[in-house]
Design a protein around this motif. Structure first.
Motif, mmCIF file in Angstrom:
data_model
loop_
_atom_site.group_PDB
_atom_site.id
_atom_site.type_symbol
_atom_site.label_atom_id
_atom_site.label_comp_id
_atom_site.label_asym_id
_atom_site.label_seq_id
_atom_site.Cartn_x
_atom_site.Cartn_y
_atom_site.Cartn_z
ATOM 1 N N VAL A 76 8.984 -2.465 -14.748
ATOM 2 C CA VAL A 76 8.695 -1.762 -13.496
ATOM 3 C C VAL A 76 8.399 -2.824 -12.452
ATOM 4 O O VAL A 76 7.505 -3.658 -12.637
ATOM 5 N N ALA A 77 9.160 -2.812 -11.368
ATOM 6 C CA ALA A 77 9.019 -3.836 -10.325
ATOM 7 C C ALA A 77 8.884 -3.131 -8.980
ATOM 8 O O ALA A 77 9.735 -2.323 -8.609
ATOM 9 N N VAL A 78 7.812 -3.449 -8.245
ATOM 10 C CA VAL A 78 7.504 -2.750 -7.005
ATOM 11 C C VAL A 78 7.721 -3.671 -5.814
ATOM 12 O O VAL A 78 7.132 -4.757 -5.742
ATOM 13 N N ALA A 79 8.602 -3.227 -4.906
ATOM 14 C CA ALA A 79 8.700 -3.855 -3.589
ATOM 15 C C ALA A 79 7.651 -3.161 -2.736
ATOM 16 O O ALA A 79 7.872 -2.055 -2.237
ATOM 17 N N ARG A 80 6.484 -3.788 -2.633
ATOM 18 C CA ARG A 80 5.328 -3.139 -2.040
ATOM 19 C C ARG A 80 5.524 -2.907 -0.546
ATOM 20 O O ARG A 80 5.904 -3.811 0.196
ATOM 21 N N GLY A 81 5.272 -1.662 -0.113
ATOM 22 C CA GLY A 81 5.401 -1.332 1.295
ATOM 23 C C GLY A 81 4.171 -1.730 2.091
ATOM 24 O O GLY A 81 3.113 -2.046 1.535
ATOM 25 N N THR A 82 4.313 -1.664 3.396
ATOM 26 C CA THR A 82 3.200 -2.027 4.279
ATOM 27 C C THR A 82 2.214 -0.890 4.443
ATOM 28 O O THR A 82 1.105 -1.083 4.952
ATOM 29 N N GLY A 83 2.596 0.320 4.014
ATOM 30 C CA GLY A 83 1.710 1.471 4.069
ATOM 31 C C GLY A 83 2.214 2.558 4.996
ATOM 32 O O GLY A 83 2.810 2.281 6.033
ATOM 33 N N GLY A 84 2.000 3.800 4.565
ATOM 34 C CA GLY A 84 2.325 4.926 5.422
ATOM 35 C C GLY A 84 3.665 5.579 5.167
ATOM 36 O O GLY A 84 3.925 6.660 5.700
ATOM 37 N N GLY A 85 4.537 4.957 4.386
ATOM 38 C CA GLY A 85 5.866 5.524 4.141
ATOM 39 C C GLY A 85 5.960 6.179 2.784
ATOM 40 O O GLY A 85 5.106 5.981 1.906
ATOM 41 N N ALA A 86 7.002 6.972 2.602
ATOM 42 C CA ALA A 86 7.255 7.592 1.307
ATOM 43 C C ALA A 86 7.684 6.523 0.297
ATOM 44 O O ALA A 86 8.214 5.470 0.661
ATOM 45 N N SER A 87 7.464 6.805 -0.979
ATOM 46 C CA SER A 87 7.872 5.890 -2.046
ATOM 47 C C SER A 87 9.155 6.397 -2.697
ATOM 48 O O SER A 87 9.388 7.601 -2.782
ATOM 49 N N LEU A 88 9.962 5.469 -3.168
ATOM 50 C CA LEU A 88 11.245 5.791 -3.797
ATOM 51 C C LEU A 88 11.349 5.034 -5.109
ATOM 52 O O LEU A 88 11.203 3.811 -5.145
ATOM 53 N N MET A 89 11.630 5.762 -6.192
ATOM 54 C CA MET A 89 11.833 5.143 -7.496
ATOM 55 C C MET A 89 13.330 5.016 -7.761
ATOM 56 O O MET A 89 14.087 5.967 -7.554
#
Length: 392
Positions: A76-89
């Motif tokens: 499992v590898a996460v391209a971490r967002g800056t915050g506030g947006g939806a997440s996509l798997m």
């Protein structure tokens, strides 16, 4: 002209996306990841998971190796967002089926725009696409997280995705199983079950004492076509449900009336059906056997159940993917259903709106398997553009 690509081919980060994606796919195909639950002694996912984890770590993603079963890791590898947006798997599986009959299954060859080798189509092409898209998302710095999941054991019991979903969730998901660049919004499920008839063993010369369990099962078998003809439930994309007899065994020797007969069946289900529906139908078949010979005993054992999958074509993830695809392909991809089962069902059951979208090719589970390289790059581009639309 065929071009043979070795596992040590250089990783040219400055090259075009097509070059990087092709090189990555060749490296993945060169790694043996035959599922050991299907083939005793198979290599499993350890080596390929280590490669995927290192490749994504090098590109700035936060990587976790999830290993619920020893030697069967997922990444499992996460391209971490800056915050506030939806997440996509983004989801693809690491394992492959057997390599029986293949001369050089893990020696990738490029010919006429296609890459040949075990897993190229099912589904290391899709895996390469989500790795490239995930790496690009990490560079983009989107608001929401993009979560790349490369899971073990899809070809057998899907232990990998089930374990991942116990720890990670997302607002939407894309599974990159091969779909020939169509948007798959439904697939069939299946139920495995075992029907048993029990008769009475007796010497072959004593029909007055023997009860033939095999003949009894024959009545149930003969009733399957009529039951299928009565099937009225049909899905607009998947067609009708189906039942077939897979394995049968019975009797103990030529000179005796058979005491027992066992029939293993597979029932393919469509959205809206449940395992309870299937159980009722199979009990009806055993009732036919008992009606043919009331002396018979019968028993039904329900086995593995995999639910069908369906998502509303108007779901945000489907609309975003189709709009992104139109930008790359020049037209929105066709909405389709798929007859085979996929891990998309587990993602959907976890409450994650999911669409299946993957490359073109042929030869899943076959002696000759290939993926269209242009389509792999197109999937990477479309998945990335979908992430930008959903996670911005």
């Amino acid at each position: 002209m065929a071009q043979r690509i070795g596992a040590g081919h250089p990783d040219a980060r400055a090259s075009t996306n097509r070059t990087v994606t092709t090189d990555l796919l060749a490296r993945l195909v060169a790694i043996d990841s035959v599922n050991p639950a299907l083939v005793p002694g198979g290599a499993g996912e350890s080596e390929i998971a280590a490669f995927v984890a290192a490749w994504l770590t090098d590109r700035g993603l936060e990587v976790t190796v999830d290993e619920p079963l020893a030697g069967r890791p997922s990444v499992v590898a996460v391209a971490r967002g800056t915050g506030g947006g939806a997440s996509l798997m983004l989801n693809a599986h690491l394992d492959t089926v057997n390599v029986d009959g293949m001369e050089r299954p893990h020696d990738p060859v490029i010919r006429d725009g296609r890459l040949y080798g075990r897993g190229a189509y099912d589904m290391k092409g899709g895996l390469a696409a989500i790795m490239v898209a995930g790496a690009a998302a990490a560079r983009d710095g989107l608001s929401g997280d993009v979560i790349v999941t490369a899971v073990a054991d899809e070809e057998h019991a899907s232990e990998g995705v089930q374990s991942v979903l116990r720890r990670w969730r997302a607002d939407a998901a894309i599974v990159t199983e091969p779909t020939h660049l169509c948007a798959c919004v439904a697939h069939k499920g299946f139920v495995w079950a075992q029907l048993e008839t029990r008769g009475r063993a007796a010497h072959g010369s004593r029909p007055d004492l023997g009860v033939d369990a095999i003949v009894g099962m024959a009545a149930a078998l003969a009733a399957i076509p009529a039951q299928q003809r009565r099937e009225t439930r049909a899905h607009p994309l998947l067609g009708a449900a189906s039942l077939h007899a897979s394995l049968i065994a019975g009797g103990q020797e030529l000179s005796s009336y058979p005491e027992r007969c066992v029939l293993d069946v597979e029932r393919r289900t469509v959205p809206g059906e449940s395992a309870q529906d299937v159980e009722r139908e199979l009990q009806e078949l055993l009732a036919v056997a008992r009606e043919a010979d009331p002396r018979l005993g019968t028993h039904l054992r329900m086995g593995l159940v995999r639910e069908p999958f369906e998502v509303d074509p108007s779901a945000d993830v489907v609309k975003a993917l189709r709009a992104a695809a139109a930008r790359t392909l020049g037209a929105e991809p066709e909405i389709v259903g798929h007859s085979a089962w996929m891990d998309a069902a587990f993602l959907s059951a976890a409450g994650i709106p999911t669409v299946v979208f993957g490359p073109s090719g042929e030869g899943a589970h076959a002696v000759e398997e290939h993926v269209e390289l242009e389509s792999v790059e197109q999937v990477a581009e479309i998945v990335l553009e979908t992430a930008r639309r959903l996670c911005a």
